[in-house]
Design a protein around this motif. Structure first.
Motif, mmCIF file in Angstrom:
data_model
loop_
_atom_site.group_PDB
_atom_site.id
_atom_site.type_symbol
_atom_site.label_atom_id
_atom_site.label_comp_id
_atom_site.label_asym_id
_atom_site.label_seq_id
_atom_site.Cartn_x
_atom_site.Cartn_y
_atom_site.Cartn_z
ATOM 1 N N THR A 100 85.092 47.863 -6.041
ATOM 2 C CA THR A 100 83.040 49.385 -6.331
ATOM 3 C C THR A 100 82.485 48.736 -5.629
ATOM 4 N N ALA A 101 82.190 47.142 -5.704
ATOM 5 C CA ALA A 101 80.808 46.608 -5.339
ATOM 6 C C ALA A 101 80.445 46.885 -3.401
ATOM 7 N N GLU A 102 82.094 46.940 -3.101
ATOM 8 C CA GLU A 102 81.604 47.288 -1.780
ATOM 9 C C GLU A 102 81.404 48.088 -1.616
ATOM 10 N N ALA A 103 82.016 49.248 -2.070
ATOM 11 C CA ALA A 103 81.427 50.987 -1.852
ATOM 12 C C ALA A 103 80.317 51.046 -2.587
ATOM 13 N N GLY A 104 79.600 50.748 -3.065
ATOM 14 C CA GLY A 104 78.071 50.462 -3.836
ATOM 15 C C GLY A 104 77.949 52.120 -3.998
ATOM 16 N N ILE A 105 77.993 52.380 -4.729
ATOM 17 C CA ILE A 105 78.474 54.397 -5.742
ATOM 18 C C ILE A 105 78.455 53.907 -6.919
ATOM 19 N N TYR A 106 77.637 55.036 -7.162
ATOM 20 C CA TYR A 106 77.319 55.031 -8.932
ATOM 21 C C TYR A 106 76.764 55.929 -9.303
ATOM 22 N N ALA A 107 76.763 56.206 -10.448
ATOM 23 C CA ALA A 107 76.577 57.077 -11.091
ATOM 24 C C ALA A 107 74.960 57.876 -11.060
ATOM 25 N N LEU A 108 75.043 58.542 -11.256
ATOM 26 C CA LEU A 108 73.764 59.189 -10.270
ATOM 27 C C LEU A 108 72.640 58.760 -12.122
ATOM 28 N N ASP A 109 73.501 59.054 -12.665
ATOM 29 C CA ASP A 109 72.210 59.208 -14.083
ATOM 30 C C ASP A 109 72.205 57.602 -14.436
ATOM 31 N N ARG A 110 73.011 56.609 -14.087
ATOM 32 C CA ARG A 110 72.499 55.846 -14.250
ATOM 33 C C ARG A 110 71.106 54.898 -13.341
ATOM 34 N N VAL A 111 70.748 55.747 -12.335
ATOM 35 C CA VAL A 111 69.900 54.918 -11.768
ATOM 36 C C VAL A 111 68.738 55.367 -12.496
ATOM 37 N N GLN A 112 68.632 56.676 -12.810
ATOM 38 C CA GLN A 112 67.493 56.469 -13.652
ATOM 39 C C GLN A 112 66.651 55.197 -13.992
ATOM 40 N N LEU A 113 67.707 54.119 -14.884
ATOM 41 C CA LEU A 113 67.425 53.525 -15.501
ATOM 42 C C LEU A 113 66.903 51.703 -14.719
ATOM 43 N N PHE A 114 68.248 51.670 -12.882
ATOM 44 C CA PHE A 114 67.820 51.096 -12.475
ATOM 45 C C PHE A 114 66.814 51.123 -11.969
ATOM 46 N N THR A 115 66.068 52.279 -11.550
ATOM 47 C CA THR A 115 64.628 52.695 -10.625
ATOM 48 C C THR A 115 63.446 52.165 -12.175
ATOM 49 N N GLN A 116 63.606 52.326 -13.436
ATOM 50 C CA GLN A 116 62.609 51.824 -13.519
ATOM 51 C C GLN A 116 62.389 50.632 -13.751
ATOM 52 N N ASN A 117 64.764 49.960 -14.186
ATOM 53 C CA ASN A 117 64.112 47.905 -14.294
ATOM 54 C C ASN A 117 63.803 47.728 -12.437
ATOM 55 N N HIS A 118 63.594 47.942 -11.382
ATOM 56 C CA HIS A 118 63.553 47.939 -10.605
ATOM 57 C C HIS A 118 62.077 47.654 -10.084
ATOM 58 N N ARG A 119 61.369 48.770 -10.526
ATOM 59 C CA ARG A 119 59.708 48.976 -11.125
ATOM 60 C C ARG A 119 59.277 47.682 -11.431
ATOM 61 N N LYS A 120 60.052 47.154 -12.674
ATOM 62 C CA LYS A 120 59.210 46.049 -13.777
ATOM 63 C C LYS A 120 59.511 44.909 -13.045
ATOM 64 N N SER A 121 60.276 44.773 -12.219
ATOM 65 C CA SER A 121 60.750 43.262 -11.791
ATOM 66 C C SER A 121 59.496 43.328 -10.259
ATOM 67 N N GLY A 122 59.210 44.503 -10.713
ATOM 68 C CA GLY A 122 57.431 44.193 -9.095
ATOM 69 C C GLY A 122 58.142 44.981 -7.946
ATOM 70 N N GLY A 123 58.836 45.614 -8.135
ATOM 71 C CA GLY A 123 60.054 46.110 -6.662
ATOM 72 C C GLY A 123 58.780 46.981 -5.749
ATOM 73 N N LYS A 124 59.012 46.440 -4.440
ATOM 74 C CA LYS A 124 57.286 46.459 -3.126
ATOM 75 C C LYS A 124 58.065 47.685 -3.154
ATOM 76 N N SER A 125 59.209 48.647 -3.272
ATOM 77 C CA SER A 125 59.584 49.672 -2.110
ATOM 78 C C SER A 125 59.986 50.697 -3.877
ATOM 79 N N SER A 126 60.692 52.582 -2.844
ATOM 80 C CA SER A 126 61.255 52.757 -4.235
ATOM 81 C C SER A 126 62.433 52.529 -4.164
ATOM 82 N N LEU A 127 63.478 52.358 -4.918
ATOM 83 C CA LEU A 127 64.937 52.644 -4.662
ATOM 84 C C LEU A 127 65.701 53.333 -4.151
#
Lengths: 186, 280
Positions: free
Chosen positions: B149-176
């Protein structure tokens, strides 16, 4: 009746008010550990332990992985972790998947505490707007422990104590004042 | 208590026997895991796979190797999210990266990488900080399906909203969204993120030293171990790390009660980031 060795409490919507009617009244020498799961947001530190530490005579803290459960102490589940009890009466935290959209989950605490304490456990389901705790209370009572629910008519949110009562007809429905009195006599 | 009553509950005996069987037959060792979680997971497996008892499940897995991955799926199930605990990644970015920048080449180990969320978070962070090119990432887990699963790197799209919020809060310099393509309800992360990643089957319980790491991130893995096993794993990290290397643990894990307390300094206490001391 065998003497209880621990208390587990679950609360959700209306938790603050309900717990405030029970915990501050207990003496510093309360003879059992109390483990509490409140549904809280996963993404920020919880103020619950600090809040109740200021109001309670018992020691209040957020539960830490592997620590022994001690009498006279109230343990709150940390945000985004399940709180479990090991059979050697120590804390275990886990980041297993949410149960009914909740982490921490009341069911998980109650079920593992029932395994650890068997009939020497008191499980209490307070105000809440979901059905977490119903399965857990069944585990507590199935092991011979005591099951209490906040009288749904007196709860800020009735759904959770109602669900627990429906699944466990043998559980005693009490007002918050009655629950507080009950605990003072254990 | 009557003489015929067992001193231990039958289910507990069944669990110990099953774990012994898994170890003896397949060399998967869960015997020193924290038992309350293991018991919950085995009960879930028993219900879902339709066995009347834990013993019945043991009988099957002993004689039918195809049952093993299904059982492992329950025993090692780990749910994570990208940039989980954004402040951890923010601290890595702001306080650890400046140290790592001083090395000409870097090795980073995501130990217990599960479905890869933490791995991709780390690679993206390193890319944003301009360190990806000189870094080799090791992603290890005991569960082959999780690694796939890790090697495939495919995740349900409805989880990505949370990932995106987290990334922004972590000081992300790009857009997820720069890193994945969305289609059919899934987000497929760019294969270029795996360019410098080695995926490997590795057990913190039974395997040995890995390589000379500069950063090891192992979050929410040690809480599932008992104290002895925690010490073993931390000893393994210690031996797999350069002097002044960094170790990141989960927000409820610490080295405080470990045998290795004195081997590491608390680098960022709140974020559970430790630094190996310069002189042993």
């Amino acid at each position: 009746m065998s003497r209880s060795e621990a208390v587990v409490i679950g609360a959700s919507a209306g938790a603050l008010e309900a717990l405030s009617a029970i915990l501050p009244g207990l003496p510093a020498s309360f003879p059992l550990p109390i483990m509490v799961v409140v549904h809280i947001p996963p993404d920020r530190p919880s103020a619950l332990a600090d809040l109740f530490a200021a109001k309670c005579r018992m020691i209040v803290k957020e539960a830490e992985d592997k620590e022994p459960l001690l009498a006279g102490t109230i343990y709150f589940a940390p945000p985004d972790y399940h709180l479990l009890v090991e059979v050697d009466k120590t804390v275990a935290l886990s980041s297993d998947e949410q149960v009914f959209f909740s982490r921490p989950s009341i069911d998980v605490l109650f079920e593992t505490a029932a395994d650890a304490y068997q009939e020497r456990l008191i499980g209490i389901v307070l105000s809440g707007a979901n059905s977490d705790g119903a399965n857990g209370l069944r585990a507590v009572m199935g092991a011979g422990g005591v099951g209490l629910v906040q009288n749904p008519g007196t709860a800020f949110a009735a759904a959770m104590p109602e669900a627990a009562e429906k699944m466990n007809p043998g559980a005693d429905a009490m007002t918050l004042a009655e629950i507080a009195e009950y605990l003072k006599k254990v | 208590m009557t003489g015929a009553e067992p001193s231990e509950k039958v289910e507990d005996i069944e669990i110990r026997l099953l774990l012994e069987a898994l170890f003896l037959t397949y060399h998967y060792d869960f015997r020193n895991y924290a038992m309350a979680s293991i018991k919950r997971r085995l009960r879930q497996a028993q219900r879902a796979l339709g066995f009347a008892t834990i013993s019945a499940m043991q009988e099957r897995v002993l004689h039918d190797a195809s049952m093993l991955p299904r059982l492992l799926g329950y025993l090692t199930v780990q749910v994570s999210e990208m940039f989980r605990d954004p402040s951890y990644f923010r601290t890595l970015r702001e306080s650890v990266i400046p140290h790592l920048r001083t090395y000409p080449s870097l090795k980073v180990w995501i130990a217990g990488c599960s479905g890869g969320e933490e791995l991709y978070s780390m690679v993206i962070l390193f890319r944003e900080e301009g360190l990806e090119e000189r870094t080799l990432f090791y992603a290890t887990d005991i569960n082959a399906e999780a690694l796939a699963t890790a090697e495939a790197g495919i995740y349900a799209l409805d989880r990505v909203q949370l990932f995106t919020q987290n990334h922004r809060k972590s000081g992300g310099k790009s857009s997820l969204s720069d890193y994945y393509q969305a289609a059919y309800g899934r987000a497929s992360f760019d294969k270029s993120l795996r360019r410098n990643v080695v995926f490997s089957d590795h057990s913190l319980v039974t395997d040995s030293v890995f390589a000379e790491m500069h950063l090891i991130s192992c979050r929410n893995v040690l809480i599932y171990f008992d104290r002895d096993l925690q010490d073993r794993a931390i000893g393994l990290f210690d031996a797999s790390m350069v002097r002044k290397g960094f170790l990141g643990l989960g927000s409820k894990e610490s080295l405080r009660f470990s045998r290795y307390t004195d081997t590491f300094d608390e680098f960022a206490r709140e974020e559970k980031i430790y630094q190996k001391k310069g002189r042993g």
